[in-house]
Design an enzyme around this catalytic site. Structure first.
Site, short mmCIF file in Angstrom:
data_model
loop_
_atom_site.label_atom_id
_atom_site.label_comp_id
_atom_site.label_asym_id
_atom_site.label_seq_id
_atom_site.Cartn_x
_atom_site.Cartn_y
_atom_site.Cartn_z
N LYS A 112 0.86 -1.18 0.00
CA LYS A 112 0.00 0.00 0.00
C LYS A 112 0.90 1.23 0.00
O LYS A 112 2.03 1.19 0.49
CB LYS A 112 -0.86 0.02 1.27
CG LYS A 112 -2.09 0.90 1.20
CD LYS A 112 -3.31 0.12 0.78
CE LYS A 112 -4.56 0.97 0.79
NZ LYS A 112 -5.77 0.18 0.57
N VAL A 169 -17.49 4.47 -2.18
CA VAL A 169 -18.00 3.11 -2.02
C VAL A 169 -19.40 3.14 -1.40
O VAL A 169 -20.34 2.53 -1.90
CB VAL A 169 -17.05 2.24 -1.16
CG1 VAL A 169 -17.66 0.86 -0.92
CG2 VAL A 169 -15.68 2.13 -1.81
N1 LIG Z 1 -12.59 2.54 -3.08
C1 LIG Z 1 -12.47 1.22 -3.02
O1 LIG Z 1 -12.62 0.53 -4.02
C2 LIG Z 1 -12.16 0.57 -1.71
C3 LIG Z 1 -11.85 -0.80 -1.71
C4 LIG Z 1 -11.64 -1.42 -0.47
C5 LIG Z 1 -11.70 -0.71 0.69
N2 LIG Z 1 -11.98 0.62 0.65
C6 LIG Z 1 -12.04 1.33 1.92
O2 LIG Z 1 -13.38 1.83 2.11
C7 LIG Z 1 -13.34 3.08 2.82
C8 LIG Z 1 -14.01 4.16 1.99
O3 LIG Z 1 -13.38 4.25 0.73
P1 LIG Z 1 -13.89 5.29 -0.38
O4 LIG Z 1 -13.11 4.97 -1.61
O5 LIG Z 1 -15.38 5.29 -0.42
O6 LIG Z 1 -13.35 6.64 0.23
P2 LIG Z 1 -14.01 8.11 0.16
O7 LIG Z 1 -12.93 9.05 0.55
O8 LIG Z 1 -14.69 8.32 -1.14
O9 LIG Z 1 -15.13 8.04 1.29
C9 LIG Z 1 -14.88 8.10 2.64
C10 LIG Z 1 -15.92 9.02 3.25
O10 LIG Z 1 -15.78 8.98 4.67
C11 LIG Z 1 -15.94 10.28 5.18
N3 LIG Z 1 -15.34 10.35 6.50
C12 LIG Z 1 -14.02 10.42 6.85
N4 LIG Z 1 -13.89 10.45 8.19
C13 LIG Z 1 -15.15 10.37 8.70
C14 LIG Z 1 -15.68 10.34 10.02
N5 LIG Z 1 -14.90 10.39 11.10
N6 LIG Z 1 -17.03 10.25 10.17
C15 LIG Z 1 -17.84 10.20 9.11
N7 LIG Z 1 -17.40 10.23 7.83
C16 LIG Z 1 -16.07 10.31 7.63
C17 LIG Z 1 -15.30 11.18 4.14
O11 LIG Z 1 -15.75 12.51 4.24
C18 LIG Z 1 -15.74 10.48 2.84
O12 LIG Z 1 -16.97 11.00 2.36
C19 LIG Z 1 -11.84 3.34 3.09
O13 LIG Z 1 -11.49 2.82 4.35
C20 LIG Z 1 -11.14 2.53 1.99
O14 LIG Z 1 -9.82 2.18 2.33
C21 LIG Z 1 -12.23 1.26 -0.51
C1 LIG Z 2 -8.58 -1.26 -5.48
C2 LIG Z 2 -7.62 -1.79 -4.51
C3 LIG Z 2 -6.35 -2.14 -5.18
C4 LIG Z 2 -7.34 -0.93 -3.37
C5 LIG Z 2 -8.51 -0.68 -2.47
N1 LIG Z 2 -8.48 0.67 -2.02
C6 LIG Z 2 -8.52 -1.65 -1.29
O1 LIG Z 2 -8.27 -1.28 -0.17
O2 LIG Z 2 -8.79 -2.81 -1.47
#
Ligand SMILES: NC(=O)c1ccc[n+]([C@@H]2O[C@H](COP(=O)([O-])OP(=O)(O)OC[C@H]3O[C@@H](n4cnc5c(N)ncnc54)[C@H](O)[C@@H]3O)[C@@H](O)[C@H]2O)c1
Ligand SMILES: CC(C)C[C@H](N)C(=O)O
Length: 364
Positions: free
Chosen positions: A80, A184
């Site tokens: 990462k 997400v």
């Molecule tokens: N994007 C992906 O495909 C993916 C894949 C696996 C895991 N994740 C995980 O899922 C989570 C969300 O990812 P994302 O891509 O949607 O990110 P994002 O930044 O689009 O969304 C996160 C949201 O959480 C809000 N936030 C942050 N701190 C907060 C708090 N204390 N209280 C309430 N809201 C809060 C932010 O304002 C934002 O709107 C992350 O932990 C990420 O690592 C994402």
């Molecule tokens: C799309 C992935 C490679 C990465 C993603 N943000 C995860 O935590 O799984």
């Protein structure tokens, strides 16, 4: 933090510090384990309070990717990156191109993609310097933004967790409390709304909350109030460590199922929720849809093949819940065992990834 002590404790392979004064790039690439293949994991851009906090986040997230990729049956290791900075203010094309050159210098040991604070456009800039990046624009033969696919996997995983807790995977009429309605979670809300679930949402970004309220009729609450709301499922979809000493006593849900990485502050918190009878969908199993999707690019992206694999999240979670019940162990332990057994079956001793033709991105 004693960095080598920490790395030794969890057996990390490599930590790379990337600095570029011109663009302001300050990035940390953590490679945890490449036994199964090159380390694939996203790039997070975030305003960390200290360099130590950023290093710790990179290390924790990289290890999570080792387990996620192994549990998902991918031939990939875990890594990462975190970039220190405000994604709303500090980004520039130069920064992502400089970062792309650092990735290239690792010669395929690490492949990146999106995470919190980074976008498809950022990945396209990285791609100007290296092929070791996924989730770039679809016109390059890539899978694009992984978030909707992650969301689909989370929705399916939520259904599996509901089945384990309530005896049915139907979510119509169930109340789901969602922390963070970003990329997400917004897409998770779409699936839940379509099925007839009631939504309670919170976010530190007011616009994100308003959008969910207007589009899905969600009820909004303040960020600190989300843990204690009356609901059937608590879905942590923001940042990590929200399952902790302060929040567990407030939780009313029988199920915890969300997209955030590293949801348990410590493993002890996984033990406590198990003792309380809460069904916890281990984070790296339920949120593996995005990485499953981008990993498919390594074989020449095929959307239907990727989605078929994402569907398996439902059964993987049912298996985790079954093992947890059978052996009376927390679900996070059951998931860790599955991942560790797979890594051990490939190699008892470490086999560091070396680039060969098989691992070259075939879309070029
Ligand atoms: N994007 C992906 O495909 C993916 C894949 C696996 C895991 N994740 C995980 O899922 C989570 C969300 O990812 P994302 O891509 O949607 O990110 P994002 O930044 O689009 O969304 C996160 C949201 O959480 C809000 N936030 C942050 N701190 C907060 C708090 N204390 N209280 C309430 N809201 C809060 C932010 O304002 C934002 O709107 C992350 O932990 C990420 O690592 C994402
Ligand atoms: C799309 C992935 C490679 C990465 C993603 N943000 C995860 O935590 O799984």
């Amino acid at each position: 933090m004693e960095i080598f002590t920490y790395m030794e404790e969890y057996d990390y392979e490599q930590l790379v510090f990337c600095q570029d004064k011109n663009s302001g790039l300050k990035a940390i690439i953590a490679i945890h384990d490449t036994t199964l293949g090159p380390a694939l994991g996203g790039t997070r851009m975030w305003t960390y309070n200290s360099e130590e906090e950023a290093i710790e986040d990179a290390l924790r997230l990289a290890r999570g990717m080792t387990y996620k990729n192994a549990a998902a049956g991918l031939n990939l290791g875990g890594g990462k990156t975190v970039i220190i900075g405000d994604p709303k203010k500090d980004k520039s094309p130069e920064m992502f191109r400089a970062f792309g050159r650092y990735i290239q210098s690792l010669n395929g040991r690490y492949i990146t993609a999106e995470d919190v604070g980074t976008t498809v456009q950022d990945m396209d800039l990285i791609h100007m310097e290296t092929d070791f990046v996924t989730g770039i624009s679809p016109e390059f033969g890539s899978s694009g933004n992984p978030s909707p696919v992650t969301a689909y996997g989370v929705y399916k995983g939520m259904k599996a967790a509901a089945k384990a807790a309530y005896g049915t995977d139907a979510l119509a009429g169930k109340t789901v409390a969602i922390q963070g309605v970003g990329n997400v979670a917004y897409a998770v809300c779409e699936h839940l709304h379509k099925e007839g679930a009631n939504l309670i949402v919170t976010d530190i970004n007011k616009e994100a909350v308003n959008r969910a309220v207007e589009t899905f009729g969600a009820k909004a609450v303040d960020p600190d109030d989300i843990y204690g709301v009356d609901c059937d499922i608590y879905a942590p979809c923001a940042l990590g460590a929200t399952i902790n000493d302060d929040t567990i006593p407030q939780l009313k849900a029988k199920v915890i199922a969300g997209s955030a990485n590293n949801q348990l502050k410590t493993t002890e918190h996984g033990d406590i929720i198990h003792e309380k009878g809460i069904v916890y969908a281990p984070d790296y199993v339920i949120n593996s849809g995005g990485v499953i999707n981008v990993a498919d690019e390594l074989n020449g992206y095929n959307q239907s093949r990727a989605m078929k694999k994402v569907e398996t999240i439902y059964d993987s979670l049912l298996k985790v819940f079954e093992i947890s019940k059978r052996d009376n162990i927390p679900t996070y332990v059951a998931a860790d065992r599955m991942a560790e057994e797979r890594i051990a079956s490939v190699s008892k001793s470490r086999n560091q990834f070396l680039l060969n033709g098989h691992h070259t991105l075939s879309r070029r």
